[in-house]
Design an enzyme around this catalytic site. Sequence first.
Site, PDB file in Angstrom:
ATOM      1  N   ASP A  14      39.756  53.013  13.305  1.00  0.00           N
ATOM      2  CA  ASP A  14      39.795  53.749  14.564  1.00  0.00           C
ATOM      3  C   ASP A  14      40.795  53.030  15.457  1.00  0.00           C
ATOM      4  OD1 ASP A  14      39.394  54.653  17.144  1.00  0.00           O
ATOM      5  OD2 ASP A  14      37.212  54.732  16.956  1.00  0.00           O
ATOM      6  N   ILE A  15      41.841  53.723  15.859  1.00  0.00           N
ATOM      7  CA  ILE A  15      42.935  53.069  16.583  1.00  0.00           C
ATOM      8  C   ILE A  15      42.485  52.508  17.935  1.00  0.00           C
ATOM      9  CG2 ILE A  15      43.862  55.127  17.752  1.00  0.00           C
ATOM     10  CD1 ILE A  15      46.623  53.705  16.469  1.00  0.00           C
ATOM     11  N   ASN A  28      50.358  64.926  23.837  1.00  0.00           N
ATOM     12  CA  ASN A  28      51.079  66.204  23.928  1.00  0.00           C
ATOM     13  C   ASN A  28      52.030  66.161  25.121  1.00  0.00           C
ATOM     14  OD1 ASN A  28      49.613  66.961  26.340  1.00  0.00           O
ATOM     15  ND2 ASN A  28      47.872  67.395  24.997  1.00  0.00           N
ATOM     16  N   GLY A  36      41.440  64.823  19.338  1.00  0.00           N
ATOM     17  CA  GLY A  36      41.826  63.829  18.331  1.00  0.00           C
ATOM     18  C   GLY A  36      41.997  62.432  18.907  1.00  0.00           C
ATOM     19  N   VAL A  37      43.064  61.772  18.508  1.00  0.00           N
ATOM     20  CA  VAL A  37      43.362  60.410  18.952  1.00  0.00           C
ATOM     21  C   VAL A  37      43.448  60.353  20.483  1.00  0.00           C
ATOM     22  CG1 VAL A  37      45.047  58.538  18.863  1.00  0.00           C
ATOM     23  CG2 VAL A  37      44.753  59.996  16.882  1.00  0.00           C
ATOM     24  N   ASP A  38      44.129  61.327  21.049  1.00  0.00           N
ATOM     25  CA  ASP A  38      44.364  61.396  22.488  1.00  0.00           C
ATOM     26  C   ASP A  38      43.029  61.381  23.246  1.00  0.00           C
ATOM     27  OD1 ASP A  38      45.880  61.644  24.729  1.00  0.00           O
ATOM     28  OD2 ASP A  38      46.505  63.713  24.388  1.00  0.00           O
ATOM     29  N   SER A 121      51.082  63.726  14.502  1.00  0.00           N
ATOM     30  CA  SER A 121      51.362  65.139  14.168  1.00  0.00           C
ATOM     31  C   SER A 121      50.617  65.685  12.941  1.00  0.00           C
ATOM     32  CB  SER A 121      52.870  65.412  13.964  1.00  0.00           C
ATOM     33  OG  SER A 121      53.538  65.501  15.188  1.00  0.00           O
ATOM     34  N   THR A 122      49.904  64.837  12.206  1.00  0.00           N
ATOM     35  CA  THR A 122      49.284  65.355  10.968  1.00  0.00           C
ATOM     36  C   THR A 122      47.844  65.836  11.181  1.00  0.00           C
ATOM     37  OG1 THR A 122      48.413  63.235  10.161  1.00  0.00           O
ATOM     38  CG2 THR A 122      50.689  63.779   9.580  1.00  0.00           C
TER      39      THR A 122
HETATM   40  P1  ADP Z   1      48.334  65.448  16.430  1.00  0.00           P
HETATM   41  O1  ADP Z   1      47.986  66.431  17.514  1.00  0.00           O
HETATM   42  O2  ADP Z   1      49.597  64.671  16.720  1.00  0.00           O
HETATM   43  O3  ADP Z   1      48.334  66.060  15.077  1.00  0.00           O
HETATM   44  P2  ADP Z   1      45.629  64.335  16.161  1.00  0.00           P
HETATM   45  O4  ADP Z   1      44.994  63.408  17.121  1.00  0.00           O
HETATM   46  O5  ADP Z   1      45.093  65.732  16.073  1.00  0.00           O
HETATM   47  O6  ADP Z   1      47.196  64.318  16.529  1.00  0.00           O
HETATM   48  O7  ADP Z   1      45.583  63.711  14.706  1.00  0.00           O
HETATM   49  C1  ADP Z   1      46.439  62.752  14.208  1.00  0.00           C
HETATM   50  C2  ADP Z   1      45.724  61.953  13.145  1.00  0.00           C
HETATM   51  O8  ADP Z   1      44.893  60.970  13.764  1.00  0.00           O
HETATM   52  C3  ADP Z   1      44.779  62.758  12.259  1.00  0.00           C
HETATM   53  O9  ADP Z   1      44.932  62.303  10.931  1.00  0.00           O
HETATM   54  C4  ADP Z   1      43.394  62.394  12.789  1.00  0.00           C
HETATM   55  O10 ADP Z   1      42.404  62.457  11.770  1.00  0.00           O
HETATM   56  C5  ADP Z   1      43.607  60.961  13.190  1.00  0.00           C
HETATM   57  N1  ADP Z   1      42.648  60.418  14.166  1.00  0.00           N
HETATM   58  C6  ADP Z   1      41.776  61.058  14.978  1.00  0.00           C
HETATM   59  N2  ADP Z   1      41.090  60.185  15.730  1.00  0.00           N
HETATM   60  C7  ADP Z   1      41.530  58.946  15.411  1.00  0.00           C
HETATM   61  C8  ADP Z   1      41.216  57.606  15.822  1.00  0.00           C
HETATM   62  N3  ADP Z   1      40.273  57.359  16.758  1.00  0.00           N
HETATM   63  N4  ADP Z   1      41.890  56.575  15.249  1.00  0.00           N
HETATM   64  C9  ADP Z   1      42.842  56.781  14.320  1.00  0.00           C
HETATM   65  N5  ADP Z   1      43.186  58.015  13.883  1.00  0.00           N
HETATM   66  C10 ADP Z   1      42.544  59.088  14.413  1.00  0.00           C
END
Ligand code: ADP
Length: 177
Positions: A14-15, A28, A36-38, A121-122
């Site tokens: 988890d980042i 974005n 997601g990450v954001d 982006s994935t």
């Molecule tokens: P984007 O909109 O750029 O595609 P996302 O956040 O939807 O970004 O997803 C990018 C990647 O990060 C996906 O593989 C998702 O599973 C992963 N992801 C989501 N949450 C976390 C987290 N807390 N730490 C690391 N990776 C994450």
Amino acid sequence: MKLGKAHINIKKGDITEERVDGIVNAANNTLLGGGGVDGAIHRKGGPSILEQCKKHSGCPTGEARITTAGNLPCKYVIHAVGPVYGRSDGMAEELLYNVYMNSMKLADEYGLNSLSFPSISTGAYGYPIQDAVNVVWRALEDFSRLDSTLKEINLVLFSEEDLKVYEDYFNQSIGEA
Ligand code: ADP
């Protein structure tokens, strides 16, 4: 693994838990938060990140902006805007390359030694990870030839499947480099 002057670590995690100088957010164009990450970064980091993001007044695709990291265990967050797959007129690959490169250049400008990336982006943006990993590799390989403060780059994958795609690709490419 060693790539040029940088150490590259590929791991599952988890980042928001990375204890490094900087983490990269898959943001974005508004820089005002998302899923997601954001979402995870803003939730755990607290409101000071959003306050600084607002001052940037958005960010074009392929570019990145920096803020401090609020309550997160890292020092800075680099908010990087990757392309939405299928919506960038054949420019997705170049934009994804630019977003990794610009994030690393910004980290270097701020003198960071360690930086952790998610798979930009994935997720919601739909870029196939099997194609994205080639772009990530090229950006890191090109950057590793430059002189930089950045000595450690972590690629943090959220799932076992994504981790395997990265490990397979990087192990093979290191062998050929
Ligand atoms: P984007 O909109 O750029 O595609 P996302 O956040 O939807 O970004 O997803 C990018 C990647 O990060 C996906 O593989 C998702 O599973 C992963 N992801 C989501 N949450 C976390 C987290 N807390 N730490 C690391 N990776 C994450």
